[in-house]
Scaffold this active site. Structure first.
Site, short mmCIF file in Angstrom:
data_model
loop_
_atom_site.label_atom_id
_atom_site.label_comp_id
_atom_site.label_asym_id
_atom_site.label_seq_id
_atom_site.Cartn_x
_atom_site.Cartn_y
_atom_site.Cartn_z
N GLU A 116 -23.82 54.82 9.73
CA GLU A 116 -24.60 56.00 10.11
C GLU A 116 -25.19 55.86 11.52
O GLU A 116 -25.25 56.85 12.26
CB GLU A 116 -25.71 56.23 9.07
N GLU A 136 -22.96 53.93 -0.59
CA GLU A 136 -24.23 54.24 -1.25
C GLU A 136 -24.08 54.66 -2.71
O GLU A 136 -24.91 54.31 -3.57
CB GLU A 136 -24.98 55.33 -0.46
#
Length: 262
Positions: A116, A136
């Site tokens: 990210e 995730e």
């Protein structure tokens, strides 16, 4: 100078107009804690405010991981809120307002928050050994620091949805083939390749680069009429700059332009 706690992030101006940021927690796989978030927040603000800096490269200390994302020990200790800043979001970076180009120089894996951070940059250079992904969902989480909306803008929709839903990573070669990264090079060449991109950017008029990037960044998010209006506004800001006159003048005089950033 920037006051950085415990040297968890290093910053230096390595060449004229180029800043270098190094995540420096190798024992923690360069994971983000509160000190990292505050440091990156401060560095973004400094580089944005410094007219002498035209491009920034972000890399990490030696090791198998570019950035492991959130420091889970900090999360377990109840300090998860410290991993973000009001202006920068996660790591003090992924939501930061930036007009100058940033290049991620990724050695090793970039998973979760590490990917990210790199997705929040404009360009990415990775090593041949790099893997990238958003695992995730395997932990009952979501890639809430931009991954679940930035990855579909960078990849074909089906590929992005597969990576998000399965949590499975892809390797450097496939990431390059899909257009997610700009360069794939051996690990010992990653930083130099990223600096090479920064040099190529800094050879151009900095205001023109910044205005062009601001419009380009909007392209995947807004209708065309909004992009047209943004382009006209960018041109209006550019036309009053000294560099706008310098470019044609240098061409006519058959010399290299002398950009001032003004």
């Amino acid at each position: 100078m920037i006051d950085i706690e415990d040297d968890v992030v290093l910053f230096e101006v390595v060449e004229q107009h180029i800043g270098l940021v190094t995540l420096n927690r190798p024992a923690k796989r360069n994971a983000v804690n509160g000190a990292v978030a505050r440091a990156l927040d401060a560095i973004v603000k400094r580089t944005e405010a410094d007219p002498a800096i035209w491009a920034v490269v972000i890399t990490s200390a030696e090791g198998p991981t570019f950035c492991a994302g959130a420091d889970l020990a900090e999360v377990a200790a109840g300090r998860a809120d410290e991993l973000s800043t009001p202006d920068g979001g996660f790591a003090g970076f992924v939501e930061a307002k930036r007009v100058k180009p940033w290049i991620a120089a990724v050695k090793g894996s970039a998973l979760g928050g590490g990917l990210e951070i790199s997705l929040a940059c404009d360009l990415r250079v990775v090593s041949t050994e790099t893997i990238v992904g958003l695992p995730e969902v395997k932990r009952g989480l979501i890639a809430g620091a931009g991954g679940i909306y930035r990855l579909p803008r960078q990849l074909p929709r089906a590929i992005a949805l597969e990576m998000i839903a399965t949590g499975e990573p892809i390797g450097a070669a496939r990431a390059e083939a899909l257009g997610l990264v700009n360069r794939v090079v051996p690990a010992d060449q990653v930083l130099e390749a990223a600096l090479g991109l920064a040099r190529a950017i800094c050879a151009n008029a900095p205001i023109a680069v910044r205005e062009s990037l601001q419009v380009a960044r909007l392209a995947a998010e807004v209708p065309e009429d909004v992009s047209i209006a943004a382009t006209r506004q960018a041109f209006e800001r550019l036309v009053v700059s000294e560099d706008f006159a310098e470019g044609p003048r240098a061409f006519v005089e058959k010399r290299a332009p002398r950009w001032t950033g003004r």
